[in-house]
Motif scaffolding. Structure first.
Motif, PDB file in Angstrom:
ATOM      1  N   GLY A 137      50.586  45.837  54.597  1.00  0.00           N
ATOM      2  CA  GLY A 137      49.402  45.195  54.058  1.00  0.00           C
ATOM      3  C   GLY A 137      48.874  45.785  52.779  1.00  0.00           C
ATOM      4  O   GLY A 137      48.498  45.056  51.867  1.00  0.00           O
TER       5      GLY A 137
ATOM      6  N   ARG B 146      50.264  44.520  49.649  1.00  0.00           N
ATOM      7  CA  ARG B 146      49.965  43.116  49.327  1.00  0.00           C
ATOM      8  C   ARG B 146      48.534  42.926  48.838  1.00  0.00           C
ATOM      9  O   ARG B 146      48.163  41.846  48.403  1.00  0.00           O
ATOM     10  CB  ARG B 146      50.194  42.253  50.577  1.00  0.00           C
ATOM     11  CG  ARG B 146      51.646  42.234  50.991  1.00  0.00           C
ATOM     12  CD  ARG B 146      51.942  41.428  52.246  1.00  0.00           C
ATOM     13  NE  ARG B 146      50.930  40.484  52.638  1.00  0.00           N
ATOM     14  CZ  ARG B 146      50.620  40.201  53.901  1.00  0.00           C
ATOM     15  NH1 ARG B 146      51.249  40.817  54.866  1.00  0.00           N
ATOM     16  NH2 ARG B 146      49.698  39.337  54.185  1.00  0.00           N
ATOM     17  N   LEU B 147      47.729  43.968  48.891  1.00  0.00           N
ATOM     18  CA  LEU B 147      46.323  43.878  48.508  1.00  0.00           C
ATOM     19  C   LEU B 147      46.149  44.383  47.082  1.00  0.00           C
ATOM     20  O   LEU B 147      46.702  45.412  46.709  1.00  0.00           O
ATOM     21  CB  LEU B 147      45.478  44.734  49.462  1.00  0.00           C
ATOM     22  CG  LEU B 147      43.968  44.742  49.242  1.00  0.00           C
ATOM     23  CD1 LEU B 147      43.379  43.357  49.497  1.00  0.00           C
ATOM     24  CD2 LEU B 147      43.323  45.762  50.166  1.00  0.00           C
ATOM     25  N   ASP B 148      45.384  43.634  46.282  1.00  0.00           N
ATOM     26  CA  ASP B 148      45.095  44.133  44.939  1.00  0.00           C
ATOM     27  C   ASP B 148      43.584  44.154  44.692  1.00  0.00           C
ATOM     28  O   ASP B 148      42.797  43.604  45.466  1.00  0.00           O
ATOM     29  CB  ASP B 148      45.857  43.357  43.860  1.00  0.00           C
ATOM     30  CG  ASP B 148      45.431  41.905  43.719  1.00  0.00           C
ATOM     31  OD1 ASP B 148      44.243  41.599  43.890  1.00  0.00           O
ATOM     32  OD2 ASP B 148      46.290  41.076  43.396  1.00  0.00           O
TER      33      ASP B 148
ATOM     34  N   GLN C 171      41.595  40.872  44.550  1.00  0.00           N
ATOM     35  CA  GLN C 171      41.267  40.286  45.850  1.00  0.00           C
ATOM     36  C   GLN C 171      40.033  40.957  46.456  1.00  0.00           C
ATOM     37  O   GLN C 171      39.182  40.282  47.017  1.00  0.00           O
ATOM     38  CB  GLN C 171      42.461  40.420  46.795  1.00  0.00           C
ATOM     39  CG  GLN C 171      43.628  39.546  46.411  1.00  0.00           C
ATOM     40  CD  GLN C 171      44.886  39.886  47.167  1.00  0.00           C
ATOM     41  OE1 GLN C 171      45.058  41.006  47.635  1.00  0.00           O
ATOM     42  NE2 GLN C 171      45.780  38.905  47.261  1.00  0.00           N
ATOM     43  N   LEU C 172      39.935  42.272  46.334  1.00  0.00           N
ATOM     44  CA  LEU C 172      38.743  42.959  46.843  1.00  0.00           C
ATOM     45  C   LEU C 172      37.495  42.506  46.092  1.00  0.00           C
ATOM     46  O   LEU C 172      36.434  42.327  46.692  1.00  0.00           O
ATOM     47  CB  LEU C 172      38.900  44.474  46.716  1.00  0.00           C
ATOM     48  CG  LEU C 172      39.897  45.140  47.653  1.00  0.00           C
ATOM     49  CD1 LEU C 172      39.956  46.637  47.371  1.00  0.00           C
ATOM     50  CD2 LEU C 172      39.526  44.877  49.107  1.00  0.00           C
TER      51      LEU C 172
ATOM     52  N   GLN D  53      43.082  33.215  45.916  1.00  0.00           N
ATOM     53  CA  GLN D  53      42.841  34.603  46.333  1.00  0.00           C
ATOM     54  C   GLN D  53      42.327  34.640  47.773  1.00  0.00           C
ATOM     55  O   GLN D  53      42.732  35.498  48.557  1.00  0.00           O
ATOM     56  CB  GLN D  53      41.859  35.299  45.388  1.00  0.00           C
ATOM     57  CG  GLN D  53      42.392  35.514  43.988  1.00  0.00           C
ATOM     58  CD  GLN D  53      43.612  36.406  43.953  1.00  0.00           C
ATOM     59  OE1 GLN D  53      43.737  37.355  44.727  1.00  0.00           O
ATOM     60  NE2 GLN D  53      44.539  36.099  43.054  1.00  0.00           N
TER      61      GLN D  53
ATOM     62  N   LYS E  62      45.181  34.154  50.161  1.00  0.00           N
ATOM     63  CA  LYS E  62      45.952  35.394  50.318  1.00  0.00           C
ATOM     64  C   LYS E  62      45.209  36.391  51.202  1.00  0.00           C
ATOM     65  O   LYS E  62      45.825  37.073  52.031  1.00  0.00           O
ATOM     66  CB  LYS E  62      46.240  36.008  48.951  1.00  0.00           C
ATOM     67  CG  LYS E  62      47.231  35.223  48.126  1.00  0.00           C
ATOM     68  CD  LYS E  62      47.424  35.857  46.768  1.00  0.00           C
ATOM     69  CE  LYS E  62      48.384  35.055  45.920  1.00  0.00           C
ATOM     70  NZ  LYS E  62      48.554  35.662  44.578  1.00  0.00           N
ATOM     71  N   LEU E  63      43.909  36.483  51.019  1.00  0.00           N
ATOM     72  CA  LEU E  63      43.105  37.389  51.844  1.00  0.00           C
ATOM     73  C   LEU E  63      43.135  36.972  53.309  1.00  0.00           C
ATOM     74  O   LEU E  63      43.235  37.819  54.207  1.00  0.00           O
ATOM     75  CB  LEU E  63      41.664  37.432  51.337  1.00  0.00           C
ATOM     76  CG  LEU E  63      41.435  38.196  50.038  1.00  0.00           C
ATOM     77  CD1 LEU E  63      40.095  37.828  49.429  1.00  0.00           C
ATOM     78  CD2 LEU E  63      41.531  39.696  50.300  1.00  0.00           C
TER      79      LEU E  63
ATOM     80  N   LEU F  61      46.441  38.000  54.659  1.00  0.00           N
ATOM     81  CA  LEU F  61      46.524  39.457  54.763  1.00  0.00           C
ATOM     82  C   LEU F  61      45.742  39.997  55.962  1.00  0.00           C
ATOM     83  O   LEU F  61      46.235  40.837  56.702  1.00  0.00           O
ATOM     84  CB  LEU F  61      45.998  40.087  53.468  1.00  0.00           C
ATOM     85  CG  LEU F  61      46.024  41.603  53.387  1.00  0.00           C
ATOM     86  CD1 LEU F  61      47.458  42.115  53.377  1.00  0.00           C
ATOM     87  CD2 LEU F  61      45.283  42.065  52.142  1.00  0.00           C
TER      88      LEU F  61
END
Length: 139
Positions: free
Chosen positions: A3, A6-8, A11-12, A41, A44-45, A48
């Protein structure tokens, strides 16, 4: 792929803004992106975190319990990332180095005594070198 890979950061930031504004269009405007980009986004979140994160109610998005539980940690993470990018603060008290000053005879007599006094008081480890100002040496 795990995970975290895959997080950028974007996205946060999107998740943080959605938790704050609860509206895709407003988040898009705030971030300078299209609503479609914010929706992508969010998709994707959702994948994830394996959670819907937000449920549409009219023009607003209501956060799920999972999204709400992430609000404080995400705020802290983004603050810490911002802090990494802040420039180091200059501290005369701890600065150790050399400044070279070119000054005319008048400036040497009129300004430098006060400058030396302030420097000794506020930046004790700063070394000042004073050179004669010669306009024909200016590049």
């Amino acid at each position: 792929m795990n995970g975290i890979n895959r997080l950028d950061i974007k996205q946060l930031r999107v998740l943080h803004a959605l938790l704050d504004l609860k509206n895709l269009s407003q988040v898009a405007r705030k971030m300078g992106l299209t609503q479609q980009a914010i929706s992508e986004q969010l998709r994707k979140l959702r994948d994830l975190f394996d959670d819907r994160l937000f449920i549409r109610q009219g023009n607003s998005m209501v956060a799920t319990p999972k999204a709400l539980s992430m609000q404080q940690p995400i705020s802290r993470i983004l603050e810490q990332l911002e802090a990494l990018l802040e420039p180091d603060m200059f501290s005369p008290q701890t600065y150790k180095g050399v400044f070279t000053i070119s000054a005319t005879d008048y400036a040497t007599q009129a300004l430098l005594p006060q400058l030396f006094h302030i420097t000794r008081r506020d930046a004790p480890d700063l070394k000042l070198i004073v050179r004669d100002f010669a306009s024909d040496n200016i590049n």
